[in-house]
Design an enzyme around this catalytic site. Structure first.
Site, PDB file in Angstrom:
ATOM      1  N   GLU A 164      14.011 -15.804   0.853  1.00 16.97           N
ATOM      2  CA  GLU A 164      14.268 -16.687   1.935  1.00 16.97           C
ATOM      3  C   GLU A 164      13.097 -17.632   1.760  1.00 16.97           C
ATOM      4  O   GLU A 164      13.780 -18.496   2.388  1.00 16.97           O
ATOM      5  CB  GLU A 164      14.174 -15.965   3.414  1.00 16.97           C
ATOM      6  CG  GLU A 164      15.387 -15.567   3.878  1.00 16.97           C
ATOM      7  CD  GLU A 164      14.968 -14.419   4.993  1.00 16.97           C
ATOM      8  OE1 GLU A 164      13.599 -14.986   5.963  1.00 16.97           O
ATOM      9  OE2 GLU A 164      15.717 -13.731   5.518  1.00 16.97           O
ATOM     10  N   ASP A 166       1.299  -0.937   0.336  1.00 19.98           N
ATOM     11  CA  ASP A 166       0.093  -0.398   0.098  1.00 19.98           C
ATOM     12  C   ASP A 166       0.839   1.344  -0.501  1.00 19.98           C
ATOM     13  O   ASP A 166       1.841   1.884   0.790  1.00 19.98           O
ATOM     14  CB  ASP A 166      -0.676   0.155   1.409  1.00 19.98           C
ATOM     15  CG  ASP A 166      -1.748   0.892   1.369  1.00 19.98           C
ATOM     16  OD1 ASP A 166      -2.648   1.017   0.190  1.00 19.98           O
ATOM     17  OD2 ASP A 166      -1.792   1.654   2.059  1.00 19.98           O
TER      18      ASP A 166
END
Ligand code: GLC
Length: 570
Positions: free
Chosen positions: A278, A223
């Site tokens: 990751e 956002d």
């Protein structure tokens, strides 16, 4: 790099593990409070979404983007977040979330969560601590607190406006009861801006990204990604001293605006990228960044968020020249960054495109004042009288079918697959959007595209839930209901289903070739493998190129492509 495998040859589980799944995905935005209500409290919820997974699977989308579902007082429809690592109890629990995520993945659908890093809500524990703590404390340093100007500090620190109208600063009362400091809020006063120069904020968001990634979230929609870092060197620059180009909200070509689109913001996203990587497949992200076109690529870089919304088509007229220019430019930009392009016509912030396209056209200086601003928000006293719903729906279907043939990812907003129109006539007393209140009703705000979906032709809230709907649904919603369109040849729902299915089957490399049509109002392009899309933006039917028609956004006329219609051929 673009996937070369045709998506149709992928199984649901291949699709979930493919690191490039996002590049040409069809992403369906769910505004959770207005999608489906399982417990009859008038608000849509997580279990409501889980119950509709078969519907989403049949629709043929690749991913769901879930607008905020976090605990919130709903001062801004959930974009005022009380706790980033929980589910709003009004919507369900973390266990419900896990069940929804498993159900979506079981159907081969990815999950993208909306994350709101620029501001928390004023009910967040951090903000409550900041209010209780003294000036200059570590707790205040998580936000942007400043002393006011004038003798008693009773003038705001600068004359900046908030996006929703009114000042961007709000004064607090200090713990001892005296009038105190001011805090910055680019949006509503219930949305205090976080201080991203503070390491604690940065680390906490990395924790949030891992929290949701560990719970099955495959990507994030970020956002107001372009607002996080600010230059608040004092004295704060006055509005009048911002150059003209710098005074809008859409950024500035050199990144020198004090709070929009500053270069330093990308240091944050480089850290986020390390967290995304990751995971296997890496988590993805798409930036909501209303920035100057020349600066969008930075957000879409593979070292950053990886993808950024391009709102160009969303702001365009239904116009062949404009479309072609926008598509050409965005594909070139995407190629230069290594991202894929994004396409979007509707979301929870703008007037639904079936309605926009039935209103007088706005760009190129045409009738700009009549009913819409640049983002297509309706203004009070607006354009209902000028609205041609049938034309809007026809153009919207043609536009969407064109979009679904483009290379890149297509973002769809709940209800557009029903051809749903904006609900303009919401009584003032029932409005919820802070835009409406902070503008004293001049802009009527975004509630009209957030009205709960009609699932059934009849019954309480047209099948949204058993307890009514939190925004009023008009009677005409009945004819747009899923039930009315399911299995009905020619319905908008069936058009979306057919097109989304074909899109998966036909999609290959991210390439597009334009073909000359000899008619400035007709756009014709092809994709590898002989997939062609033709759109007639004009008023009279035109001949189609050679090939078999696979689908059309409306019936052909004696084998010709009528006005405001798109056809796919091969
Ligand atoms: C984004 C959201 C919008 C929200 C604003 C503040 O623009 O899409 O709905 O009001 O940010 O969070």
């Amino acid at each position: 790099m673009p996937t070369t495998a045709t998506l149709a040859t992928l199984t649901d589980s291949d699709r979930l593990t493919d690191a490039n799944w996002w590049r040409q995905a069809s992403v369906y935005q769910i505004y959770p409070r207005s999608f489906s209500d399982s417990n009859g409290d008038g608000l849509g919820d997580i279990k409501g979404i889980t119950a509709k997974v078969p519907y989403l699977k049949e629709l043929g989308i690749d991913a769901v983007w879930l607008s905020p579902f976090y605990p919130s007082a709903l001062a801004d429809g959930g974009y005022d977040v009380d706790d980033y690592r929980d589910v709003d109890p009004k919507l369900g629990t973390l266990a419900d979330f896990a069940e929804m995520s498993a159900a979506l993945h079981g159907a081969g659908i990815k999950l993208i969560a909306d994350i709101v890093p620029n501001h928390s809500s004023n009910r967040h524990v951090w903000f409550q601590e900041a209010l209780a703590a003294p000036k200059g404390s570590a707790a205040r340093d998580r936000y942007i607190f400043r002393d006011g100007l004038g003798e008693n500090g009773d003038l705001p620190p600068s004359d900046w406006d908030s996006v929703f109208g009114g000042p961007a600063w709000e004064r607090i009362t200090e713990p001892d009861g005296t009038p105190g400091q001011w805090y910055m809020h680019i949006f509503a006063k219930e949305q205090p801006d976080l201080n991203w120069s503070n390491r604690e904020i940065r680390d906490d968001f990395l924790k949030t990204l891992r929290f949701w990634s560990d719970r099955g979230v495959d990507g994030f929609r970020v956002d107001v990604a372009h607002a996080l870092t600010k230059d608040l060197t004092e004295p704060l620059i006055a509005k009048a001293d911002l150059s003209e180009a710098n005074s809008g909200t859409d950024g500035f070509p050199d990144g020198s605006h004090p709070f929009w689109d500053r270069d330093e913001v990308h240091e944050i996203y480089a850290e986020w990228r390390a967290v995304f990587n990751e995971y296997n497949p890496p988590r993805t992200a798409v930036a909501e960044a209303w920035v100057h076109a020349t600066r969008r690529a930075r957000y879409a870089s593979p070292e950053g968020l990886g993808q950024a919304f391009n709102f160009d088509l969303l702001q365009a007229d239904f116009d062949a020249d404009e479309y072609q220019a926008i598509i050409t430019r965005n594909l070139a930009e995407a190629e230069a960054t290594g991202a894929s392009s994004t396409w979007v016509f509707s979301n929870h912030d703008v007037v639904r495109h079936a309605t926009r396209y039935g209103l007088p056209q706005v760009s190129k200086g045409k009738d700009h004042a009549k009913g819409q601003d640049g983002k297509g928000w309706l203004l009070a006293g607006g354009p209902e009288a000028d609205l041609d719903m049938a034309l809007g729906e026809r153009r919207a279907r043609a536009a969407t079918l064109l979009m679904l043939a483009l290379p890149g990812s297509a973002y769809l907003y709940q209800g557009e697959e029903l051809g749903l129109q904006e609900v303009a006539g919401i009584p003032d007393a029932e409005r919820q959007d802070p835009t409406f209140f902070r503008n004293k009703g001049v802009e009527i705000g975004r509630d009209g595209c957030r009205v709960p979906l009609p699932w059934k032709v009849e019954g309480t809230s047209f099948g949204f839930g058993d307890g009514g709907a939190h925004l009023p649904q008009p009677d005409w919603f009945s004819s747009y209901a899923v039930e009315a369109q399911d299995g009905t040849p020619g319905s908008t729902l069936e058009l979306y289903r057919t097109a989304l299915k074909l899109r998966r089957e036909l999609q290959g490399a991210e390439e597009l070739t334009w073909h000359k049509t000899g008619n400035p109002e007709v756009l014709h392009f092809s994709r590898p493998g002989g997939w062609q899309s033709v759109t007639n933006f004009g008023d009279t039917a035109v001949d189609l190129p050679a090939g078999t028609v696979l689908v059309a956004s409306g019936p052909l006329e004696d084998g010709k492509l009528p006005a405001s219609t798109t056809a796919w051929l091969r």
